[in-house]
Scaffold this motif. Structure first.
Motif, PDB file in Angstrom:
ATOM      1  N   ALA A   1     144.768  97.182  94.880  1.00 32.80           N
ATOM      2  CA  ALA A   1     143.982  96.762  96.038  1.00 32.80           C
ATOM      3  C   ALA A   1     143.161  97.911  96.612  1.00 32.80           C
ATOM      4  O   ALA A   1     142.163  97.697  97.281  1.00 32.80           O
ATOM      5  N   GLY A   2     143.610  99.165  96.350  1.00 33.04           N
ATOM      6  CA  GLY A   2     142.905 100.335  96.876  1.00 33.04           C
ATOM      7  C   GLY A   2     143.494 100.843  98.173  1.00 33.04           C
ATOM      8  O   GLY A   2     142.933 101.739  98.803  1.00 33.04           O
ATOM      9  N   PHE A   3     144.637 100.299  98.611  1.00 32.62           N
ATOM     10  CA  PHE A   3     145.282 100.759  99.845  1.00 32.62           C
ATOM     11  C   PHE A   3     145.959 102.110  99.629  1.00 32.62           C
ATOM     12  O   PHE A   3     146.130 102.883 100.563  1.00 32.62           O
TER      13      PHE A   3
ATOM     14  N   VAL B   1     148.842  98.089 116.798  1.00 32.71           N
ATOM     15  CA  VAL B   1     148.035  97.375 115.812  1.00 32.71           C
ATOM     16  C   VAL B   1     148.760  97.394 114.471  1.00 32.71           C
ATOM     17  O   VAL B   1     149.236  98.436 114.032  1.00 32.71           O
ATOM     18  N   LYS B   2     148.872  96.219 113.821  1.00 33.77           N
ATOM     19  CA  LYS B   2     149.617  96.140 112.566  1.00 33.77           C
ATOM     20  C   LYS B   2     148.792  96.667 111.398  1.00 33.77           C
ATOM     21  O   LYS B   2     147.640  96.271 111.221  1.00 33.77           O
ATOM     22  N   LEU B   3     149.409  97.551 110.602  1.00 35.41           N
ATOM     23  CA  LEU B   3     148.754  98.099 109.407  1.00 35.41           C
ATOM     24  C   LEU B   3     148.284  96.961 108.506  1.00 35.41           C
ATOM     25  O   LEU B   3     147.209  97.019 107.910  1.00 35.41           O
ATOM     26  N   LEU B   4     149.102  95.911 108.438  1.00 36.67           N
ATOM     27  CA  LEU B   4     148.784  94.763 107.591  1.00 36.67           C
ATOM     28  C   LEU B   4     147.446  94.133 107.989  1.00 36.67           C
ATOM     29  O   LEU B   4     146.651  93.740 107.137  1.00 36.67           O
ATOM     30  N   HIS B   5     147.185  94.054 109.312  1.00 29.27           N
ATOM     31  CA  HIS B   5     145.930  93.466 109.776  1.00 29.27           C
ATOM     32  C   HIS B   5     144.752  94.370 109.437  1.00 29.27           C
ATOM     33  O   HIS B   5     143.678  93.896 109.079  1.00 29.27           O
ATOM     34  N   VAL B   6     144.959  95.688 109.556  1.00 25.74           N
ATOM     35  CA  VAL B   6     143.892  96.629 109.206  1.00 25.74           C
ATOM     36  C   VAL B   6     143.581  96.518 107.712  1.00 25.74           C
ATOM     37  O   VAL B   6     142.423  96.452 107.301  1.00 25.74           O
ATOM     38  N   ARG B   7     144.651  96.464 106.900  1.00 28.63           N
ATOM     39  CA  ARG B   7     144.448  96.343 105.448  1.00 28.63           C
ATOM     40  C   ARG B   7     143.748  95.036 105.104  1.00 28.63           C
ATOM     41  O   ARG B   7     142.869  95.002 104.233  1.00 28.63           O
ATOM     42  N   ALA B   8     144.163  93.965 105.767  1.00 25.01           N
ATOM     43  CA  ALA B   8     143.539  92.663 105.500  1.00 25.01           C
ATOM     44  C   ALA B   8     142.041  92.731 105.796  1.00 25.01           C
ATOM     45  O   ALA B   8     141.221  92.260 105.014  1.00 25.01           O
ATOM     46  N   ALA B   9     141.685  93.364 106.920  1.00 29.24           N
ATOM     47  CA  ALA B   9     140.266  93.475 107.286  1.00 29.24           C
ATOM     48  C   ALA B   9     139.511  94.317 106.268  1.00 29.24           C
ATOM     49  O   ALA B   9     138.392  93.996 105.874  1.00 29.24           O
ATOM     50  N   ARG B  10     140.159  95.411 105.826  1.00 28.40           N
ATOM     51  CA  ARG B  10     139.518  96.297 104.849  1.00 28.40           C
ATOM     52  C   ARG B  10     139.219  95.591 103.541  1.00 28.40           C
ATOM     53  O   ARG B  10     138.136  95.709 102.992  1.00 28.40           O
TER      54      ARG B  10
ATOM     55  N   PHE C   1     148.977  88.610 101.269  1.00 29.72           N
ATOM     56  CA  PHE C   1     150.128  89.466 101.518  1.00 29.72           C
ATOM     57  C   PHE C   1     151.427  88.686 101.604  1.00 29.72           C
ATOM     58  O   PHE C   1     151.446  87.478 101.822  1.00 29.72           O
ATOM     59  N   GLN C   2     152.505  89.435 101.463  1.00 26.78           N
ATOM     60  CA  GLN C   2     153.842  88.860 101.554  1.00 26.78           C
ATOM     61  C   GLN C   2     154.101  88.319 102.959  1.00 26.78           C
ATOM     62  O   GLN C   2     154.515  87.189 103.137  1.00 26.78           O
ATOM     63  N   ASP C   3     153.841  89.187 103.946  1.00 29.14           N
ATOM     64  CA  ASP C   3     154.024  88.752 105.323  1.00 29.14           C
ATOM     65  C   ASP C   3     152.754  88.088 105.796  1.00 29.14           C
ATOM     66  O   ASP C   3     151.696  88.234 105.211  1.00 29.14           O
ATOM     67  N   ASP C   4     152.886  87.390 106.863  1.00 26.24           N
ATOM     68  CA  ASP C   4     151.767  86.702 107.465  1.00 26.24           C
ATOM     69  C   ASP C   4     150.746  87.730 107.957  1.00 26.24           C
ATOM     70  O   ASP C   4     150.982  88.444 108.912  1.00 26.24           O
ATOM     71  N   ALA C   5     149.616  87.827 107.269  1.00 24.81           N
ATOM     72  CA  ALA C   5     148.609  88.822 107.643  1.00 24.81           C
ATOM     73  C   ALA C   5     147.346  88.170 108.180  1.00 24.81           C
ATOM     74  O   ALA C   5     146.303  88.802 108.262  1.00 24.81           O
TER      75      ALA C   5
ATOM     76  N   GLN D   1     133.843  97.795 112.344  1.00 27.02           N
ATOM     77  CA  GLN D   1     134.279  96.392 112.369  1.00 27.02           C
ATOM     78  C   GLN D   1     135.794  96.289 112.515  1.00 27.02           C
ATOM     79  O   GLN D   1     136.297  95.358 113.146  1.00 27.02           O
ATOM     80  N   VAL D   2     136.516  97.246 111.924  1.00 27.98           N
ATOM     81  CA  VAL D   2     137.971  97.243 112.079  1.00 27.98           C
ATOM     82  C   VAL D   2     138.329  97.457 113.554  1.00 27.98           C
ATOM     83  O   VAL D   2     139.188  96.773 114.111  1.00 27.98           O
ATOM     84  N   ILE D   3     137.614  98.373 114.220  1.00 30.31           N
ATOM     85  CA  ILE D   3     137.885  98.611 115.641  1.00 30.31           C
ATOM     86  C   ILE D   3     137.539  97.372 116.466  1.00 30.31           C
ATOM     87  O   ILE D   3     138.330  96.879 117.248  1.00 30.31           O
ATOM     88  N   ARG D   4     136.345  96.832 116.238  1.00 31.99           N
ATOM     89  CA  ARG D   4     135.868  95.732 117.059  1.00 31.99           C
ATOM     90  C   ARG D   4     136.625  94.421 116.786  1.00 31.99           C
ATOM     91  O   ARG D   4     136.942  93.674 117.698  1.00 31.99           O
ATOM     92  N   ARG D   5     136.900  94.165 115.520  1.00 36.79           N
ATOM     93  CA  ARG D   5     137.449  92.856 115.165  1.00 36.79           C
ATOM     94  C   ARG D   5     138.954  92.841 114.957  1.00 36.79           C
ATOM     95  O   ARG D   5     139.550  91.779 114.842  1.00 36.79           O
ATOM     96  N   VAL D   6     139.580  94.017 114.844  1.00 33.60           N
ATOM     97  CA  VAL D   6     141.039  94.041 114.653  1.00 33.60           C
ATOM     98  C   VAL D   6     141.741  94.822 115.766  1.00 33.60           C
ATOM     99  O   VAL D   6     142.612  94.288 116.444  1.00 33.60           O
ATOM    100  N   VAL D   7     141.328  96.087 115.966  1.00 33.34           N
ATOM    101  CA  VAL D   7     142.032  96.922 116.940  1.00 33.34           C
ATOM    102  C   VAL D   7     141.908  96.344 118.350  1.00 33.34           C
ATOM    103  O   VAL D   7     142.914  96.193 119.056  1.00 33.34           O
ATOM    104  N   ILE D   8     140.694  95.994 118.750  1.00 34.69           N
ATOM    105  CA  ILE D   8     140.504  95.500 120.122  1.00 34.69           C
ATOM    106  C   ILE D   8     141.235  94.175 120.378  1.00 34.69           C
ATOM    107  O   ILE D   8     142.018  94.088 121.322  1.00 34.69           O
ATOM    108  N   PRO D   9     141.049  93.148 119.520  1.00 33.16           N
ATOM    109  CA  PRO D   9     141.829  91.924 119.793  1.00 33.16           C
ATOM    110  C   PRO D   9     143.336  92.122 119.691  1.00 33.16           C
ATOM    111  O   PRO D   9     144.094  91.481 120.428  1.00 33.16           O
TER     112      PRO D   9
END
Lengths: 266, 258
Positions: free
Chosen positions: B59-61, A161-170, B87-91, A178-186
């Protein structure tokens, strides 16, 4: 060798190449059937015990008409379904836990690492001794065989799972669940489904072994019975049907994957 | 005197513990600046000057070693919808369609709004008719426009953009500049934009914060007053050249010292 595959190859890109490939691809199987036909009409032990291709086709038609074949296939498939679903229900959460938390991984990985290389056939005598002959030992054996690729692939999927996707969801407001259901699982889904497809292949392999000894129905049992009656025609029908159903199961799994992950087809 | 700042960065310091080196690595050294409602603020500096780390802190990360960040006077505790990030990369989420990506924020926050609203937003960013496309089916420029739409869907107090056009080719990037200027003209959102491209920083901002590295710090701020509405053509004007000279001076690159 790889040069041959860069052109029209197996993808069937060219129409002429595709037709030529079909002919080439049919030659070897036809040769094998030819050799079998020849061997089965010879004298001696081989000729006595090995059914001819014609006898096998006749036996196939008989088994199909009597409904016997259908009920055996159904018995084997339903066992695979129960064993595989159990393996998914246990294996996927286990894999998520092991992929997400180090302590879970450390606690469980050594046991699985030890069990994984043991052939399922090695478990057959003990399973029959403990559970008796019937559905249960067959399901247990399928479960034990199918769970490994499911756990391993789920771990890989969760760790990928990409950290970037988790951060985006957060930052969009998702909470832990929701992070588990909508990001980690898919995110993990492609890997998990690949693991389930591998597990399905193993389950089909295991169910036949289990039916040779542990249970009194299914394609494996049909073949053991045939051995007692010296009926090689029934056995060969069994082998062909096992192969065909196995191919069908794999195709079914791939279709399901495409259906569940429409974004991957593009 | 202006009204209270929308975003306030107060004495933010960041140190990373280094293995074996003995001392900590100082990444950011007491950074302070404010951004006001509807303002476009850019942070420009060389690679490794800590500007992305600074944006991650806003951002709080990441948590700063010292100092704090306030949004509308409230200290930042972690990532939240008040600060949307491009984000810089495609997120983008590859498993969701364009429309589902845009709806993600409002959806996880329990807002039930009709699909029409989000279709309208997609239309605003030039993605009309692409509702059911997956990110993999869109071009690089379209994907970043979608990322901006996804960020704006939550109506954030501040929009944070981390080199959002860095991966695009030069021509597409110029088109994206024009597009972003037009979008800002329409919504007047408050935005912090991180880049190492000086032209981009000047063109897109009302103020540019110039950063230097080792340790990362703000070495100056330049007010950008250019004719509005802006267009990429202004980058070849004399006044733009003068602004660029001042930034380069602060960066101490490409200009003889003394």
């Amino acid at each position: 060798m790889f040069l041959a595959r860069t052109g029209s190859g197996r993808s069937g890109a060219g129409r002429i190449g595709g037709a030529r490939d079909a002919v080439l691809g049919a030659l070897v199987p036809l040769g094998v059937v030819g050799a079998w036909a020849f061997a089965s009409t010879q004298g001696g032990v081989l000729g006595v015990f090995l059914a001819t291709p014609g006898e096998v086709v006749a036996e196939f038609v008989r088994l199909l008409w009597s409904g016997e074949l259908f009920s055996h296939v159904l018995a084997s498939l339903s066992r695979v379904a129960v064993g595989l679903v159990t393996a998914i229900l246990v294996g996927v959460p286990l894999g998520i836990g092991m992929g997400a938390w180090r302590s879970v991984d450390v606690a469980i990985a050594p046991l699985l690492d030890f069990l994984r290389p043991i052939p399922i056939a090695a478990w057959v005598p003990l399973t029959v001794l403990v559970f008796g002959i019937g559905e249960l030992p067959a399901r247990v054996l399928i479960f034990m065989g199918a769970i490994h690729p499911i756990v391993v692939n789920t771990i890989l999927g969760v760790k990928g799972v990409k950290l970037l996707h988790v951060r985006a969801a957060r930052m969009l407001g998702a909470d832990n669940w929701q992070v588990i259901r909508r990001v980690v699982i898919p995110s993990a889904l492609p890997s998990v489904l690949a693991g389930i497809r591998l597990g399905l292949g193993i389950a089909w392999w295991v169910v036949i072994v289990a039916e040779l000894l542990a249970v009194r129905s299914g394609l494996g049992y049909m073949m053991v019975q045939a051995m007692a009656l010296l009926r090689s025609d029934t056995m060969i029908v069994g082998i062909f049907v096992i192969g065909a159903v196995g191919l069908g199961l794999n195709r079914f799994a791939i279709l399901t994957e495409n259906l569940l992950m429409p974004w991957r087809k593009v | 005197m202006r009204s209270a700042p929308k975003l306030e960065v107060r004495d933010v310091c960041m140190r990373f513990r280094t293995q074996g080196a003995g001392s900590d690595l100082e990444v950011l050294k007491s950074i302070s600046f404010s951004v006001y409602e509807g303002e476009r603020y850019s942070l420009v500096g060389p690679s490794g000057c800590g500007k992305t780390t600074l944006l991650n802190i806003i951002a709080g990360f990441e948590r700063p070693t010292a100092g704090e960040v306030l949004v509308d006077g409230v200290p930042v505790q972690g990532p939240a919808p008040s600060r949307a990030v491009v984000f810089q990369d495609d997120a983008l989420f590859p498993w969701l369609t364009a429309l589902e990506n845009v709806r993600f924020g409002p959806c996880v926050r329990g807002r039930r709004e009709s699909a029409d609203k989000w279709k309208e937003l997609l239309k605003t960013v030039g993605l009309e008719g692409f509702d059911d496309y997956y990110p993999a089916q869109l071009s690089g420029g379209m994907r970043q426009r979608l990322a901006v739409a996804r960020a704006l869907a939550n109506e954030p107090a501040v929009l944070l953009m981390d080199e959002p056009f860095g991966a695009l080719d030069a021509l597409t990037r110029t088109q994206m500049h024009e597009w972003l200027l037009e979008l800002w003209g329409r919504f007047r959102f408050t935005v912090v934009f991180v880049t190492h491209d000086i032209d981009e920083a000047i063109l897109l901002s009302d103020r540019v914060g110039v950063m230097a590295g080792r340790p990362g710090r703000l070495v100056g701020e330049i007010e950008i007053k250019l004719q509005e509405p802006r267009s990429a053509g202004v980058t070849v004007s004399a006044e733009f050249g003068e602004l660029k000279r001042r930034v380069l001076e602060l960066l101490r690159v490409g200009w003889p010292r003394g």
